[in-house]
Design a protein around this motif. Structure first.
Motif, mmCIF file in Angstrom:
data_model
loop_
_atom_site.group_PDB
_atom_site.id
_atom_site.type_symbol
_atom_site.label_atom_id
_atom_site.label_comp_id
_atom_site.label_asym_id
_atom_site.label_seq_id
_atom_site.Cartn_x
_atom_site.Cartn_y
_atom_site.Cartn_z
ATOM 1 N N ASN A 184 -18.472 11.213 36.834
ATOM 2 C CA ASN A 184 -18.739 10.311 37.967
ATOM 3 C C ASN A 184 -19.032 11.050 39.272
ATOM 4 O O ASN A 184 -19.404 10.437 40.266
ATOM 5 N N ASP A 211 -15.394 6.151 28.559
ATOM 6 C CA ASP A 211 -15.481 4.902 27.795
ATOM 7 C C ASP A 211 -14.511 3.856 28.329
ATOM 8 O O ASP A 211 -14.765 2.653 28.258
ATOM 9 N N ASN A 212 -13.378 4.316 28.867
ATOM 10 C CA ASN A 212 -12.350 3.378 29.328
ATOM 11 C C ASN A 212 -12.358 3.152 30.846
ATOM 12 O O ASN A 212 -11.426 2.601 31.402
ATOM 13 N N GLY A 213 -13.433 3.640 31.466
ATOM 14 C CA GLY A 213 -13.598 3.330 32.887
ATOM 15 C C GLY A 213 -12.707 4.101 33.833
ATOM 16 O O GLY A 213 -12.508 3.695 34.978
ATOM 17 N N ARG A 255 -12.061 6.918 36.451
ATOM 18 C CA ARG A 255 -12.922 7.715 37.329
ATOM 19 C C ARG A 255 -12.738 9.179 36.967
ATOM 20 O O ARG A 255 -11.618 9.693 36.911
#
Lengths: 582, 582
Positions: free
Chosen positions: A395, A355-357, A359
């Protein structure tokens, strides 16, 4: 040729040197092959130099056999080419640097990629010139932090380094294979027990790279090998076999649990096993999220990176660094947590990360459809049955979890066991890194430039003296394989009367005339001292000329097996020539 | 073996390199033997490395033949041993110095006296161990102020250095002679024109020292040789033959003359010749007193020194330094004259010097009974008929006047002429300098220590490649002597049709099978290019396989003499083997 021990510059030692820990170091010093001159700096005494030269000859023969051409560079090199490839900086304190009388910067070459590249660029221009492979057998320098084990890890040492230059990847693959085959021949001829290990996983797009490791308990390198195949690899290069994806349908829904007092994986597993769920968990069912930060070369800014691994495994530092290279990696500091309040220490889960990007990469075992117990992003809470592909999508994967004995071999045959070895050779597809740095192009048939692709191949030549010693010794001394022994036959004069001495001299003379290298112990020392020195020095065949001579025999002993037998003195030359020529 | 020029890492150049002045430098670069990597740093390309190795082999054979034993030291050496002999300081900026990662001082070895001495001390203890001679063929480093002439004077180069260790002076003399003889053999085998020159006069008690100089116009070293004998010496080492003393009785009395306007020797001689004395003088009848100051190593105080030489000769700076070594020498400054008012500039004579306690040494020609015109210690005055042994007695002689062409040869045969050479070898009786520095003693038969005496012997191995080139070339290229040539036979395929190519390949194959090293020009280039390259590269025998093949012949050409002739192709192998084996 006859080498007489009465005048040979050799004094054997009864005691191990104080600084020696490994057998090769102890024995090469005791038997008078090498002497320490400085930390990591050794002189080669006559017997040692002979072994070194015989090994060099084997390496040279096999390099010439694949069409490699021998040249030689200086060891004292100007800074500029190493500046161009950034290695002047990258080597840090690991190379010797100096200034000349005019203040210009120099280094003592650790390897010569730059010079070979520049030299080929200087001579060649057309695609018709390629491919070419060049090599040198040359003294190299590295300012090792901990020189150790005598000539096994010195600061000045002899290396064979070769470089192939090809027009395309297929050519490089051929050059690589030719070197690999030559190395197999060299190490086989030298009688070494060794493995060829994959040195990088290729996960990050790297090219082929394999190391030749001599198997030795005293080795500095660890590797894993299969119990049932010839698979062997550095731990950095082991590729984890991903299990098949599982169906998502029918998996229980993810549910957050209040899990107080579960500071460790073990306590967390216990909590769920004792929660009355009627299910049994192990640490392998938990997903541990390790927070790191990484920084690319030349950049200032760190970026967060989260890695999810099954809770029964740690992240392996060497595998991590190899996987993220050339990026730098560091642990988070308190300030990093403070700056990212969504990171709830001890309870970090995939949701907050994604949610907070941040990786988020996971172990290859974390495949679609697998369900995990992991952090719920709030204190004292974990989530159960969090399913990959349903509840979160990482990711990507990263293969950095520790490799353990018993893990399945990546080739599907048997399981892995750990072993130790000494690096004796390395074959490596460099690709275009150096050609790019120096714009090494060939003019193609269409008059367009073709960027050259390179391979780099090394053998630690002086180290091999120690490595062979490390595999060929017993409690009495060295036991050289015939090809590299400092002499073919060690003739011991065991007796003081003139007939014995004359008989031994005659035998030695006849052997020398037949092209046999003879080490003749013509000293006045006692037979006991001479026998002990012969065992210590380790020439493969020992001939004792003594009392038996009166009844027409000499004793021939095999140093390695200890087998001995009388041979009629009239047949001795033919017998020994037969042994030596094999 | 066959080396194919189609794949050989070799590109010849049509133009001389811009920085090359001497023939060997130009040709070794143009013919692709060496390439410059840094100031005074060269790489050896395949052909150059072969010549170097063949020279090394010759040196090794002859060293082994005199019982010298090969060992090898590191090039990177710790400071301490060189500190013990003061060479760490004495070398000044002429060596490369560096620090390791711990800050310890190292140098790149310029020569290895210290290490050899310490190694012998480490292994040997009894007088029974001696004598011993050790050598190495090894890379050496010197930070030359002006590296020049390619590999003739590099900063990284290959040297054979050997050291003999003996119990007494007679032993040293034998070891010295053995080396001298071996050097003669080596340089003779290499086909060099050279002289052996005395390197020191022995005037200061020095031991025997001789240099081997290859005769070469481009040489840096000057020497003199006799027109009628094999006498040769460095100018520093020429010992002036003193004339016989003359009777003092009957010599005219010394008389002071007012000699205005005689600022030079020439004007002074003119003055006396025109003074109506009825006598004829030359500059050789005047005595010129040169004032200097000297200082011993480690001392602060300078001492005055006056040297009297015949007015027709200058003091030779190199001879002066060699004669006064290890003392430092300098010209007087104005302050020195001011502090010693008895020194009347331009009119200094023996009287004031001796009366005031200045050390006064004269040329060996200034013998008892000779009469001189010299300074009278007052402005505008000289004294005539000042007789040695009657009017003044010098403190001794010093042999520092310039040596001139036409001077009598010191061996009494012929006169001296000047020549130029390149130092290729040096044999030197070191004596006990290094043994003293490290207390290298052998325990004698009476249990008393015997201080060891040493000899030091060097050959510039890599330099020899250039020196041979310097003596064997013409306007078309190099002309290697057979023993060191990079190949035995250069086979040129001069034609494009298949029969020619097949014939050349067959011939090359048969030669290789007979043990001949073949350089085969199988390139697609034109015959003209191939012929020019063959002349440039300089293999001693060139075989042209071309149109003649149809009539059953190949052309065999001697590179050095230019002689050429057709040889039936069926007899070519036997003919060429005969040529090569000599």
């Amino acid at each position: 040729m006859i080498t007489r021990m009465s005048s040979l510059f050799l004094r054997t030692l009864r005691e191990d040197p104080a600084d020696a820990e490994v057998p090769s170091h102890k024995l090469l010093v005791r038997a008078g092959y090498v002497r320490r001159v400085a930390p990591g700096g050794y002189s080669w005494l006559p017997l040692g130099l002979r072994v070194l030269r015989r090994i060099e000859d084997v390496v040279r023969e096999e390099m010439n056999a694949i069409g490699a051409q021998e040249i030689q560079f200086p060891a004292l090199l100007p800074r500029e080419p190493y500046e161009a490839t950034n290695r002047w900086t990258e080597y840090g304190p690991n190379i010797f640097r100096l200034k000349d009388r005019k203040g210009a910067d120099y280094l003592l070459g650790p390897t010569h990629e730059e010079l070979f590249t520049l030299t080929v660029k200087g001579e060649y221009s057309s695609y018709k010139d390629y491919p070419v492979t060049l090599y040198q057998i040359q003294t190299k320098y590295r300012d090792e932090a901990r020189p150790r084990a005598g000539i096994l890890r010195g600061r000045e040492f002899v290396m064979k380094d070769s470089y192939s230059f090809d027009l395309d990847d297929e050519g490089l693959a051929r050059s690589y294979q030719a070197h690999r085959d030559a190395y197999v021949k060299i190490f086989d001829r030298l009688g070494l027990e060794y493995v060829v290990v994959k040195a990088t996983s290729g996960a990050m797009g790297g090219s082929a790279s394999e190391e030749f490791l001599a198997v030795a308990e005293t080795g500095e390198d660890t590797f894993v090998r299969s119990t049932e195949s010839d698979y062997a690899a550095n731990v950095e290069a082991v590729v984890t076999t991903a299990p098949a994806a599982q169906p998502i349908d029918g998996k229980p829904e993810a549910k957050v649990h209040h899990t107080p007092n579960t500071p460790t994986i073990a306590t967390l597993v216990d909590f769920f096993n004792n929660a009355g769920l009627g299910r049994e968990f192990t640490a392998a069912d938990t997903l541990k999220n390790v927070l790191l930060k990484t920084r690319r070369p030349g950049e200032d800014k760190w970026e967060l990176l989260a890695i999810g691994v099954p809770g029964d495994r740690e992240v392996d530092q060497k595998r991590l660094e190899a996987a993220l290279e050339p990026a730098e990696v560091a642990m988070l500091e308190e300030a990093d947590f403070a700056a990212n309040p969504f990171l709830v220490k001890g309870y970090i889960g995939p949701k907050a990360l994604l949610d907070n990007g941040v990786r988020y990469l996971v172990d290859p075992r974390v495949v679609t459809g697998t369900a995990w117990i992991t952090g719920a992003d709030q204190a004292d809470h974990h989530v159960m049955d969090l399913v990959v592909g349903r509840d979160f999508v990482p990711n990507g994967t990263v293969d950095v979890a520790e490799v353990r004995e018993g893990d399945p071999s990546p080739d599907g045959k048997g399981t892995l066991v750990a072993a130790r070895g000494i690096e004796i050779g390395h074959v490596f597809q460099l690709g275009r890194k150096y050609a790019d740095a120096f714009s090494l192009d060939a003019l193609g048939p269409d008059s367009k430039p073709i960027r050259i692709t390179m391979g780099s191949y090394g053998i630690g030549v002086s180290r091999l003296v120690a490595v062979i010693a490390e595999q060929y010794f017993d409690d009495r001394g060295l036991m050289w394989p015939r090809l590299v022994a400092p002499a073919d036959v060690h003739v011991v004069i065991a007796g003081k009367d003139d007939a014995v001495r004359a008989g031994a001299e005659k035998l030695a003379g006849e052997l020398a005339a037949a092209g046999i290298e003879v080490l003749l112990d013509d000293r006045t020392a006692s037979p006991g001292v001479k026998f002990a020195d012969a065992e210590l020095i380790g020439v493969p065949t020992i001939v004792v000329v003594g009392r038996g001579l009166a009844s027409g025999v000499v004793e021939v002993k095999d140093r390695a097996t200890g087998e001995r037998g009388d041979v009629p003195v009239d047949e001795a030359v033919a017998h020994l020539v037969g042994l030596v020529r094999g």
